[in-house]
Design a protein around this motif. Structure first.
Motif, PDB file in Angstrom:
ATOM      1  N   ASN A 260       6.316  24.581  -5.736  1.00  0.00           N
ATOM      2  CA  ASN A 260       6.093  24.196  -4.165  1.00  0.00           C
ATOM      3  C   ASN A 260       5.570  23.028  -4.108  1.00  0.00           C
ATOM      4  N   LEU A 261       4.591  22.657  -5.070  1.00  0.00           N
ATOM      5  CA  LEU A 261       3.977  21.412  -4.873  1.00  0.00           C
ATOM      6  C   LEU A 261       4.979  19.925  -5.255  1.00  0.00           C
ATOM      7  N   LYS A 262       5.943  20.585  -6.453  1.00  0.00           N
ATOM      8  CA  LYS A 262       6.927  19.292  -6.681  1.00  0.00           C
ATOM      9  C   LYS A 262       7.760  19.214  -5.334  1.00  0.00           C
ATOM     10  N   LYS A 263       8.339  20.208  -4.652  1.00  0.00           N
ATOM     11  CA  LYS A 263       8.841  20.104  -3.412  1.00  0.00           C
ATOM     12  C   LYS A 263       8.051  19.128  -2.272  1.00  0.00           C
ATOM     13  N   LEU A 264       6.778  19.431  -2.358  1.00  0.00           N
ATOM     14  CA  LEU A 264       5.814  18.557  -1.430  1.00  0.00           C
ATOM     15  C   LEU A 264       5.579  17.396  -1.649  1.00  0.00           C
ATOM     16  N   TYR A 265       5.560  17.239  -3.000  1.00  0.00           N
ATOM     17  CA  TYR A 265       5.504  15.636  -3.440  1.00  0.00           C
ATOM     18  C   TYR A 265       6.668  14.887  -3.042  1.00  0.00           C
TER      19      TYR A 265
ATOM     20  N   ASN B 135       0.882  -1.255  -0.027  1.00  0.00           N
ATOM     21  CA  ASN B 135      -0.106  -0.059  -0.143  1.00  0.00           C
ATOM     22  C   ASN B 135       0.961   1.276   0.017  1.00  0.00           C
ATOM     23  N   VAL B 136       2.172   1.228   0.461  1.00  0.00           N
ATOM     24  CA  VAL B 136       2.735   2.308   0.585  1.00  0.00           C
ATOM     25  C   VAL B 136       3.344   2.534  -0.815  1.00  0.00           C
ATOM     26  N   THR B 137       3.653   1.516  -1.559  1.00  0.00           N
ATOM     27  CA  THR B 137       4.050   1.679  -2.959  1.00  0.00           C
ATOM     28  C   THR B 137       3.110   2.038  -3.615  1.00  0.00           C
ATOM     29  N   LYS B 138       1.851   1.711  -3.539  1.00  0.00           N
ATOM     30  CA  LYS B 138       0.692   2.199  -4.342  1.00  0.00           C
ATOM     31  C   LYS B 138       0.477   3.466  -4.238  1.00  0.00           C
ATOM     32  N   THR B 139       0.841   4.156  -2.978  1.00  0.00           N
ATOM     33  CA  THR B 139       0.485   5.509  -2.445  1.00  0.00           C
ATOM     34  C   THR B 139       1.774   6.110  -3.196  1.00  0.00           C
ATOM     35  N   GLN B 140       2.987   5.767  -3.180  1.00  0.00           N
ATOM     36  CA  GLN B 140       4.134   6.539  -3.939  1.00  0.00           C
ATOM     37  C   GLN B 140       3.833   6.495  -5.496  1.00  0.00           C
ATOM     38  N   ASP B 141       3.425   5.552  -6.074  1.00  0.00           N
ATOM     39  CA  ASP B 141       3.048   5.366  -7.381  1.00  0.00           C
ATOM     40  C   ASP B 141       2.261   6.634  -7.545  1.00  0.00           C
ATOM     41  N   ILE B 142       1.053   6.877  -6.857  1.00  0.00           N
ATOM     42  CA  ILE B 142       0.167   7.957  -7.379  1.00  0.00           C
ATOM     43  C   ILE B 142       0.696   9.228  -7.085  1.00  0.00           C
ATOM     44  N   VAL B 143       1.645   9.260  -5.918  1.00  0.00           N
ATOM     45  CA  VAL B 143       2.425  10.611  -5.745  1.00  0.00           C
ATOM     46  C   VAL B 143       3.086  10.840  -7.059  1.00  0.00           C
ATOM     47  N   TYR B 144       3.744  10.051  -7.308  1.00  0.00           N
ATOM     48  CA  TYR B 144       4.911  10.228  -8.834  1.00  0.00           C
ATOM     49  C   TYR B 144       3.915  10.527  -9.890  1.00  0.00           C
ATOM     50  N   GLU B 145       2.695  10.116  -9.934  1.00  0.00           N
ATOM     51  CA  GLU B 145       1.655  10.440 -11.192  1.00  0.00           C
ATOM     52  C   GLU B 145       1.518  12.033 -11.012  1.00  0.00           C
ATOM     53  N   LEU B 146       1.011  12.316  -9.721  1.00  0.00           N
ATOM     54  CA  LEU B 146       0.782  13.792  -9.506  1.00  0.00           C
ATOM     55  C   LEU B 146       1.909  14.733  -9.757  1.00  0.00           C
ATOM     56  N   LEU B 147       3.004  14.010  -9.470  1.00  0.00           N
ATOM     57  CA  LEU B 147       4.347  14.771  -9.751  1.00  0.00           C
ATOM     58  C   LEU B 147       4.570  15.038 -11.156  1.00  0.00           C
ATOM     59  N   SER B 148       4.459  14.002 -11.944  1.00  0.00           N
ATOM     60  CA  SER B 148       4.656  14.006 -13.189  1.00  0.00           C
ATOM     61  C   SER B 148       3.592  14.732 -14.075  1.00  0.00           C
ATOM     62  N   SER B 149       2.484  15.248 -13.600  1.00  0.00           N
ATOM     63  CA  SER B 149       1.453  15.966 -14.115  1.00  0.00           C
ATOM     64  C   SER B 149       1.829  17.457 -14.074  1.00  0.00           C
ATOM     65  N   LEU B 150       2.736  17.743 -13.010  1.00  0.00           N
ATOM     66  CA  LEU B 150       2.939  19.306 -12.925  1.00  0.00           C
ATOM     67  C   LEU B 150       3.649  19.870 -14.142  1.00  0.00           C
ATOM     68  N   ASN B 151       3.178  21.134 -14.326  1.00  0.00           N
ATOM     69  CA  ASN B 151       3.870  22.068 -15.414  1.00  0.00           C
ATOM     70  C   ASN B 151       4.422  23.229 -14.731  1.00  0.00           C
ATOM     71  N   GLU B 152       5.873  22.939 -14.443  1.00  0.00           N
ATOM     72  CA  GLU B 152       6.407  24.379 -13.700  1.00  0.00           C
ATOM     73  C   GLU B 152       6.197  25.405 -14.713  1.00  0.00           C
ATOM     74  N   LYS B 153       6.345  25.267 -16.108  1.00  0.00           N
ATOM     75  CA  LYS B 153       6.222  26.464 -16.949  1.00  0.00           C
ATOM     76  C   LYS B 153       5.099  27.276 -16.706  1.00  0.00           C
ATOM     77  N   GLN B 154       3.832  26.639 -16.602  1.00  0.00           N
ATOM     78  CA  GLN B 154       2.669  27.179 -16.682  1.00  0.00           C
ATOM     79  C   GLN B 154       2.402  27.511 -15.087  1.00  0.00           C
ATOM     80  N   GLY B 155       2.668  26.585 -14.278  1.00  0.00           N
ATOM     81  CA  GLY B 155       2.179  26.633 -12.828  1.00  0.00           C
ATOM     82  C   GLY B 155       3.202  27.539 -11.772  1.00  0.00           C
ATOM     83  N   GLY B 156       4.115  27.845 -12.562  1.00  0.00           N
ATOM     84  CA  GLY B 156       5.190  28.671 -11.841  1.00  0.00           C
ATOM     85  C   GLY B 156       5.569  28.212 -10.320  1.00  0.00           C
ATOM     86  N   GLU B 157       5.382  29.057  -9.463  1.00  0.00           N
ATOM     87  CA  GLU B 157       5.881  28.805  -8.053  1.00  0.00           C
ATOM     88  C   GLU B 157       4.945  27.985  -7.557  1.00  0.00           C
TER      89      GLU B 157
END
Length: 129
Positions: free
Chosen positions: A81-86, A55-77
């Motif tokens: 910050n979300l990247k650091k939090l993830y 279950n930890v591994t499943k949670t990590q996989d999802i957090v990695y998916e959230l991380l990969s969906s970030l667009n730092e060019k459009q999302g800026g700061e």
């Protein structure tokens, strides 16, 4: 051979993900991460090492998916910050899994719940479908 009901359910589930808006998909990811992190905590509390790891591994996989969906060019700061939090969440999940302690997992659950609540509020603005 799959029963007609099972085949219909599987088609429904597949369609649910394929037709969801990006906003809804993100909510689904938060929901999944919270669910698996909760199961990980429960497994740790019950001494179920294999269940905790799964279950930890499943949670990590999802957090990695959230991380990969970030667009730092459009999302800026905010995206930065979300990247650091993830990454912080992933570190805490690893710590909880290695030490088999539920405290780091609880922290991740709390953070995910806060982010999910914020994402719900963003969606209420009507701009993210």
């Amino acid at each position: 051979m799959a029963s007609p009901n099972l085949a219909g359910y599987q088609a429904y589930q597949k369609n649910k993900f394929q037709t969801a808006s990006p906003h809804r998909l993100t909510l689904m990811l938060y929901d999944g991460a919270i669910k698996f992190a909760g199961k990980a905590k429960e497994s740790i509390d019950n001494g179920d090492i294999a269940g905790a790891n799964f279950n930890v591994t499943k949670t990590q996989d999802i957090v990695y998916e959230l991380l990969s969906s970030l667009n730092e060019k459009q999302g800026g700061e905010i995206a930065s910050n979300l990247k650091k939090l993830y990454f912080y969440m992933i570190d805490r999940l690893i710590e909880g899994n290695i030490k088999k302690q539920s405290t780091p997992i609880n922290e991740v659950i709390s953070l995910l719940q806060e982010l999910r609540s914020a994402w719900v509020e963003i969606g209420k603005g009507g701009t993210l479908g």
